[in-house]
Design a protein around this motif. Structure first.
Motif, PDB file in Angstrom:
ATOM      1  N   PRO A 269     -35.495 -32.790 -35.145  1.00 20.70           N
ATOM      2  CA  PRO A 269     -35.400 -32.332 -36.837  1.00 20.70           C
ATOM      3  C   PRO A 269     -34.580 -31.069 -36.557  1.00 20.70           C
ATOM      4  O   PRO A 269     -34.612 -30.167 -35.760  1.00 20.70           O
ATOM      5  CB  PRO A 269     -36.912 -31.898 -36.944  1.00 20.70           C
ATOM      6  CG  PRO A 269     -37.774 -33.015 -35.874  1.00 20.70           C
ATOM      7  CD  PRO A 269     -36.873 -33.051 -34.779  1.00 20.70           C
ATOM      8  N   MET A 270     -34.000 -31.053 -38.028  1.00 19.74           N
ATOM      9  CA  MET A 270     -33.079 -29.794 -38.088  1.00 19.74           C
ATOM     10  C   MET A 270     -33.702 -28.508 -38.074  1.00 19.74           C
ATOM     11  O   MET A 270     -33.299 -27.408 -37.625  1.00 19.74           O
ATOM     12  CB  MET A 270     -32.302 -29.977 -39.436  1.00 19.74           C
ATOM     13  CG  MET A 270     -31.316 -31.326 -39.331  1.00 19.74           C
ATOM     14  SD  MET A 270     -30.010 -31.058 -38.112  1.00 19.74           S
ATOM     15  CE  MET A 270     -30.743 -32.102 -37.022  1.00 19.74           C
ATOM     16  N   HIS A 271     -35.095 -28.630 -38.613  1.00 16.63           N
ATOM     17  CA  HIS A 271     -35.812 -27.140 -38.641  1.00 16.63           C
ATOM     18  C   HIS A 271     -36.257 -26.628 -37.186  1.00 16.63           C
ATOM     19  O   HIS A 271     -36.479 -25.621 -36.833  1.00 16.63           O
ATOM     20  CB  HIS A 271     -37.031 -27.249 -39.481  1.00 16.63           C
ATOM     21  CG  HIS A 271     -38.021 -28.334 -38.750  1.00 16.63           C
ATOM     22  ND1 HIS A 271     -38.379 -29.430 -39.220  1.00 16.63           N
ATOM     23  CD2 HIS A 271     -39.360 -27.797 -38.200  1.00 16.63           C
ATOM     24  CE1 HIS A 271     -39.472 -29.922 -38.589  1.00 16.63           C
ATOM     25  NE2 HIS A 271     -39.866 -28.872 -38.037  1.00 16.63           N
ATOM     26  N   LEU A 272     -35.985 -27.463 -36.226  1.00 14.50           N
ATOM     27  CA  LEU A 272     -36.155 -27.380 -34.786  1.00 14.50           C
ATOM     28  C   LEU A 272     -35.233 -26.933 -33.959  1.00 14.50           C
ATOM     29  O   LEU A 272     -34.881 -26.628 -32.900  1.00 14.50           O
ATOM     30  CB  LEU A 272     -37.115 -28.349 -34.182  1.00 14.50           C
ATOM     31  CG  LEU A 272     -38.373 -28.806 -34.658  1.00 14.50           C
ATOM     32  CD1 LEU A 272     -38.999 -29.600 -33.930  1.00 14.50           C
ATOM     33  CD2 LEU A 272     -39.314 -27.254 -34.474  1.00 14.50           C
ATOM     34  N   GLN A 273     -33.734 -27.118 -34.587  1.00 13.05           N
ATOM     35  CA  GLN A 273     -32.428 -26.911 -34.046  1.00 13.05           C
ATOM     36  C   GLN A 273     -32.328 -25.377 -34.197  1.00 13.05           C
ATOM     37  O   GLN A 273     -32.279 -24.747 -34.916  1.00 13.05           O
ATOM     38  CB  GLN A 273     -31.373 -27.585 -34.869  1.00 13.05           C
ATOM     39  CG  GLN A 273     -31.600 -29.097 -34.810  1.00 13.05           C
ATOM     40  CD  GLN A 273     -31.150 -29.781 -33.331  1.00 13.05           C
ATOM     41  OE1 GLN A 273     -30.642 -28.983 -32.435  1.00 13.05           O
ATOM     42  NE2 GLN A 273     -31.146 -31.130 -33.413  1.00 13.05           N
ATOM     43  N   PRO A 274     -31.815 -24.752 -32.953  1.00  9.87           N
ATOM     44  CA  PRO A 274     -31.457 -23.649 -32.975  1.00  9.87           C
ATOM     45  C   PRO A 274     -30.355 -23.101 -34.003  1.00  9.87           C
ATOM     46  O   PRO A 274     -30.644 -21.965 -34.492  1.00  9.87           O
ATOM     47  CB  PRO A 274     -30.583 -23.312 -31.421  1.00  9.87           C
ATOM     48  CG  PRO A 274     -31.328 -24.423 -30.778  1.00  9.87           C
ATOM     49  CD  PRO A 274     -31.611 -25.503 -31.596  1.00  9.87           C
ATOM     50  N   VAL A 275     -29.267 -23.714 -34.161  1.00  9.94           N
ATOM     51  CA  VAL A 275     -28.427 -23.472 -35.427  1.00  9.94           C
ATOM     52  C   VAL A 275     -29.048 -23.334 -36.768  1.00  9.94           C
ATOM     53  O   VAL A 275     -28.517 -22.493 -37.508  1.00  9.94           O
ATOM     54  CB  VAL A 275     -27.256 -24.516 -35.341  1.00  9.94           C
ATOM     55  CG1 VAL A 275     -27.632 -25.696 -35.943  1.00  9.94           C
ATOM     56  CG2 VAL A 275     -25.909 -23.748 -36.296  1.00  9.94           C
ATOM     57  N   PHE A 276     -30.155 -24.038 -36.947  1.00 10.62           N
ATOM     58  CA  PHE A 276     -30.688 -24.249 -38.290  1.00 10.62           C
ATOM     59  C   PHE A 276     -32.182 -23.293 -38.299  1.00 10.62           C
ATOM     60  O   PHE A 276     -32.848 -23.294 -39.239  1.00 10.62           O
ATOM     61  CB  PHE A 276     -30.845 -25.496 -38.637  1.00 10.62           C
ATOM     62  CG  PHE A 276     -29.563 -26.240 -38.907  1.00 10.62           C
ATOM     63  CD1 PHE A 276     -28.748 -25.669 -40.007  1.00 10.62           C
ATOM     64  CD2 PHE A 276     -29.347 -27.418 -38.274  1.00 10.62           C
ATOM     65  CE1 PHE A 276     -27.609 -26.297 -40.138  1.00 10.62           C
ATOM     66  CE2 PHE A 276     -28.019 -28.036 -38.614  1.00 10.62           C
ATOM     67  CZ  PHE A 276     -27.291 -27.379 -39.521  1.00 10.62           C
ATOM     68  N   GLU A 277     -32.633 -22.664 -37.238  1.00 11.00           N
ATOM     69  CA  GLU A 277     -33.972 -22.232 -37.141  1.00 11.00           C
ATOM     70  C   GLU A 277     -34.011 -21.090 -38.339  1.00 11.00           C
ATOM     71  O   GLU A 277     -35.474 -20.861 -38.656  1.00 11.00           O
ATOM     72  CB  GLU A 277     -34.361 -21.944 -35.918  1.00 11.00           C
ATOM     73  CG  GLU A 277     -33.782 -20.794 -35.338  1.00 11.00           C
ATOM     74  CD  GLU A 277     -33.815 -20.273 -33.942  1.00 11.00           C
ATOM     75  OE1 GLU A 277     -34.617 -21.015 -33.330  1.00 11.00           O
ATOM     76  OE2 GLU A 277     -33.204 -19.445 -33.418  1.00 11.00           O
ATOM     77  N   LYS A 278     -33.071 -20.503 -38.949  1.00 12.82           N
ATOM     78  CA  LYS A 278     -33.135 -19.400 -39.641  1.00 12.82           C
ATOM     79  C   LYS A 278     -33.752 -19.548 -41.207  1.00 12.82           C
ATOM     80  O   LYS A 278     -33.809 -19.134 -42.045  1.00 12.82           O
ATOM     81  CB  LYS A 278     -32.109 -18.355 -39.647  1.00 12.82           C
ATOM     82  CG  LYS A 278     -30.859 -18.918 -39.848  1.00 12.82           C
ATOM     83  CD  LYS A 278     -29.586 -17.886 -40.006  1.00 12.82           C
ATOM     84  CE  LYS A 278     -28.277 -18.595 -40.538  1.00 12.82           C
ATOM     85  NZ  LYS A 278     -27.157 -17.643 -40.293  1.00 12.82           N
ATOM     86  N   TYR A 279     -33.311 -21.045 -41.402  1.00 14.49           N
ATOM     87  CA  TYR A 279     -33.436 -21.472 -42.845  1.00 14.49           C
ATOM     88  C   TYR A 279     -34.893 -22.056 -43.215  1.00 14.49           C
ATOM     89  O   TYR A 279     -35.663 -22.313 -42.555  1.00 14.49           O
ATOM     90  CB  TYR A 279     -32.398 -22.802 -42.872  1.00 14.49           C
ATOM     91  CG  TYR A 279     -31.112 -22.248 -42.642  1.00 14.49           C
ATOM     92  CD1 TYR A 279     -30.595 -21.451 -43.688  1.00 14.49           C
ATOM     93  CD2 TYR A 279     -30.094 -22.802 -41.844  1.00 14.49           C
ATOM     94  CE1 TYR A 279     -29.168 -20.943 -43.429  1.00 14.49           C
ATOM     95  CE2 TYR A 279     -28.953 -22.104 -41.724  1.00 14.49           C
ATOM     96  CZ  TYR A 279     -28.449 -21.640 -42.560  1.00 14.49           C
ATOM     97  OH  TYR A 279     -26.858 -21.034 -42.486  1.00 14.49           O
ATOM     98  N   PRO A 280     -35.082 -21.811 -44.409  1.00 19.58           N
ATOM     99  CA  PRO A 280     -36.428 -22.270 -45.021  1.00 19.58           C
ATOM    100  C   PRO A 280     -36.623 -23.794 -44.596  1.00 19.58           C
ATOM    101  O   PRO A 280     -35.763 -24.603 -44.493  1.00 19.58           O
ATOM    102  CB  PRO A 280     -36.437 -22.026 -46.365  1.00 19.58           C
ATOM    103  CG  PRO A 280     -35.162 -21.645 -46.719  1.00 19.58           C
ATOM    104  CD  PRO A 280     -34.221 -21.588 -45.726  1.00 19.58           C
ATOM    105  N   SER A 281     -38.117 -24.050 -44.454  1.00 20.08           N
ATOM    106  CA  SER A 281     -38.566 -25.597 -44.125  1.00 20.08           C
ATOM    107  C   SER A 281     -39.820 -25.842 -44.641  1.00 20.08           C
ATOM    108  O   SER A 281     -40.764 -24.877 -44.763  1.00 20.08           O
ATOM    109  CB  SER A 281     -38.353 -25.845 -42.477  1.00 20.08           C
ATOM    110  OG  SER A 281     -39.060 -24.923 -42.053  1.00 20.08           O
ATOM    111  N   TYR A 282     -39.942 -26.860 -45.065  1.00 20.53           N
ATOM    112  CA  TYR A 282     -41.423 -27.366 -45.212  1.00 20.53           C
ATOM    113  C   TYR A 282     -41.900 -28.555 -44.506  1.00 20.53           C
ATOM    114  O   TYR A 282     -41.389 -29.545 -44.483  1.00 20.53           O
ATOM    115  CB  TYR A 282     -41.421 -27.865 -46.883  1.00 20.53           C
ATOM    116  CG  TYR A 282     -41.090 -26.728 -47.751  1.00 20.53           C
ATOM    117  CD1 TYR A 282     -42.170 -26.069 -48.612  1.00 20.53           C
ATOM    118  CD2 TYR A 282     -39.939 -26.238 -47.805  1.00 20.53           C
ATOM    119  CE1 TYR A 282     -41.848 -24.909 -49.379  1.00 20.53           C
ATOM    120  CE2 TYR A 282     -39.662 -24.931 -48.942  1.00 20.53           C
ATOM    121  CZ  TYR A 282     -40.546 -24.439 -49.510  1.00 20.53           C
ATOM    122  OH  TYR A 282     -40.309 -23.578 -50.364  1.00 20.53           O
TER     123      TYR A 282
END
Length: 376
Positions: free
Chosen positions: A325-338
Motif C-alpha cells: 500500500p502507498m501509505h506504507l511506502q517510504p516516499v508517501f509516508e508523510k501524506y494523510p491516510s485513512y
C-alpha cells in the motif's frame, strides 16, 4: 534450470505485424496516423466510451486528467492506497497532496466508508478534494457505484484508474466509464499491450480534445511553433498503435483465457487449508488480469505466502506479493491516510501467481503442483 514461467507476458495474436508493416510501408512512423485513429476508435467501441486519446502510458493519461481538472500546488486528491505507485505519482507531479484511502475486503479496492470519512474531514479542514482516484485492481472492479454516489453527493470528479481492468465491468458497464475520465494501460504485462502505452477515455469531447492538444506539446494553431500552455510529449506512436489494433482483435479471447486460468486455480487450490480467492460480487465481471491467492498462516498449517513465493522462485516460476500500500511506502509516508488495515493484511498474505493468456496447460499444472506440494 527449467524454462521460465512468467507472471504475465505479452501475447501476440498475429495481426499486429500487418498493422505495423502498414505503418512502415506508408511511412507513418510519427506519433499520429491511421493506426492511432483506428486504435482510438477500437477502444471507444469496446468500452462504450464516446471519446479516447491514445497516449504514451497510463501514467501520462492520469497526469493529463489531473491537469485538466485544474489540480495544482496546495490541492488534495483522494487516491486508493492499495495500488501501484503510478496511480499516486502524477498527483505529486502537480504539486498536490495525495490523501490515501484503504481498501474494503469485497473487491480489495477503495473503501467507501473510509472515503466518506476522508471527504468530510478534508472539507471540514477547508480542503475540499479536487478529485477522487479509485483503482480497479488486478481487474476486479471497485465498488464504483457507491464511490460515484459519494462523489456526486459532494461534487468531486472521479478519475478511474482502469489500467488493469480493460474487459472488466459492473452490471454490463465497462470499468473506466463511470467517472468523468478513465485511464487505461497497455504496458507489456497488461491484458493487451502496445509495447508501452496508455489511453484516456471519456464521454466529454472537450476533455479528450484538450488531452490530445496537451499531449502533442500544446502547439497552437499557427504557421510557426507557438505555445500558450505547457505541453507534453505524451502521444502514442502510429507504430505502437498498430500493435494495439492487432491486440484489440483478440482482446475477448485474452480475457476469457485469463478467467479460465483463474477458474482452474480455484478448482485445484481452494481445498488447501488457509488458501482463499477473491470471488466476483453479483453483477461484477473481472478480466482476471492477475490471478491472486491469499494464504492465512493461522489456518494453513504454517505455510505462508512467502513460503509459496520462494518455492516457486526456486522452480523459475515468476510470482510476486500483492501491491504494498502507498501509505506504507517510504516516499508517501508523510501524506494523510485513512486506514482500516485491510490492504496491509492483503499485502502480508497475498500472492500473484502466473496468469498470462499464453500460459500453457502444462505450465499451469506445474504451478499448481508446486503449490500443493508445500501443503503435503
Amino acid at each position: 534450470m527449467s524454462a521460465k514461467i512468467w507472471l504475465s507476458s505479452p501475447h501476440m495474436g498475429g495481426e499486429e505485424f500487418n498493422f505495423v508493416k502498414e505503418a512502415f510501408d506508408t511511412n507513418w512512423i510519427a506519433p499520429l496516423g491511421p493506426n492511432v485513429n483506428g486504435f482510438e476508435a477500437d477502444l471507444q467501441a469496446f468500452t462504450g466510451s464516446t471519446h479516447a486519446a491514445a497516449l504514451s502510458s497510463g501514467t501520462a493519461a492520469l497526469h493529463l486528467a489531473l491537469i485538466m481538472l485544474g489540480v495544482g500546488p496546495g490541492d488534495e486528491v483522494i487516491c486508493q492506497s492499495f495500488t501501484f505507485s503510478a496511480t499516486a505519482n502524477p498527483i505529486v507531479y502537480q504539486g498536490a497532496t495525495p490523501v490515501f484511502i484503504d481498501s474494503e475486503a469485497e473487491t480489495w479496492n477503495m473503501c467507501p466508508i473510509q472515503l466518506e470519512k476522508a471527504i468530510k474531514e478534508r472539507i471540514a479542514n477547508g480542503k475540499k478534494p479536487k478529485a477522487i482516484i479509485p483503482v480497479h485492481l488486478y481487474g476486479m472492479p471497485a465498488q464504483i457505484e457507491r464511490i460515484m454516489a459519494l462523489a456526486n453527493q459532494y461534487e468531486i470528479p472521479v478519475i478511474e484508474d482502469a489500467a488493469e481492468a480493460l474487459g472488466s465491468s459492473v452490471n454490463g458497464k465497462a470499468a473506466g466509464t463511470f467517472g468523468v475520465m478513465g485511464v487505461l494501460s497497455f504496458n507489456g504485462n497488461k491484458i493487451i499491450t502496445t509495447s508501452g502505452g496508455g489511453a484516456l477515455i471519456s464521454d466529454n469531447d472537450e476533455l479528450i480534445s484538450q488531452s490530445r492538444f496537451l499531449a502533442t506539446q500544446a502547439r497552437d494553431n499557427a504557421p510557426h511553433y507557438q505555445h500558450s500552455q505547457i505541453g507534453y510529449n505524451y502521444r502514442m506512436s502510429n507504430v505502437c498503435a498498430g500493435i494495439g489494433r492487432g491486440q484489440m482483435q483478440v482482446l475477448n479471447d485474452r480475457v476469457n483465457q485469463r478467467r479460465k486460468n483463474y477458474d482452474t486455480y480455484v478448482k485445484e487450490l481452494s481445498s488447501l487449508p488457509g488458501v482463499s480467492f477473491l470471488p466476483e460480487p453479483a453483477g461484477y465481471k473481472s478480466n482476471r488480469w492477475l490471478s491472486t491467492i491469499l494464504v492465512d498462516p493461522n489456518a494453513s498449517n504454517g505455510v505462508t505466502r512467502e513460503d509459496i513465493r520462494l518455492a516457486l522462485e526456486k522452480e523459475n516460476i515468476e510470482c510476486r506479493p500483492l501491491w504494498k500500500p502507498m501509505h506504507l511506502q517510504p516516499v508517501f509516508e508523510k501524506y494523510p491516510s485513512y486506514v482500516n488495515n485491510v490492504s496491509e493484511e492483503l499485502f502480508n498474505n497475498g500472492l500473484c501467481i502466473p496468469s498470462g493468456s499464453n500460459l500453457s496447460e502444462g505450465d499451469l499444472q506445474k504451478v499448481i503442483s508446486h503449490i500443493k506440494a508445500l501443503f503435503n
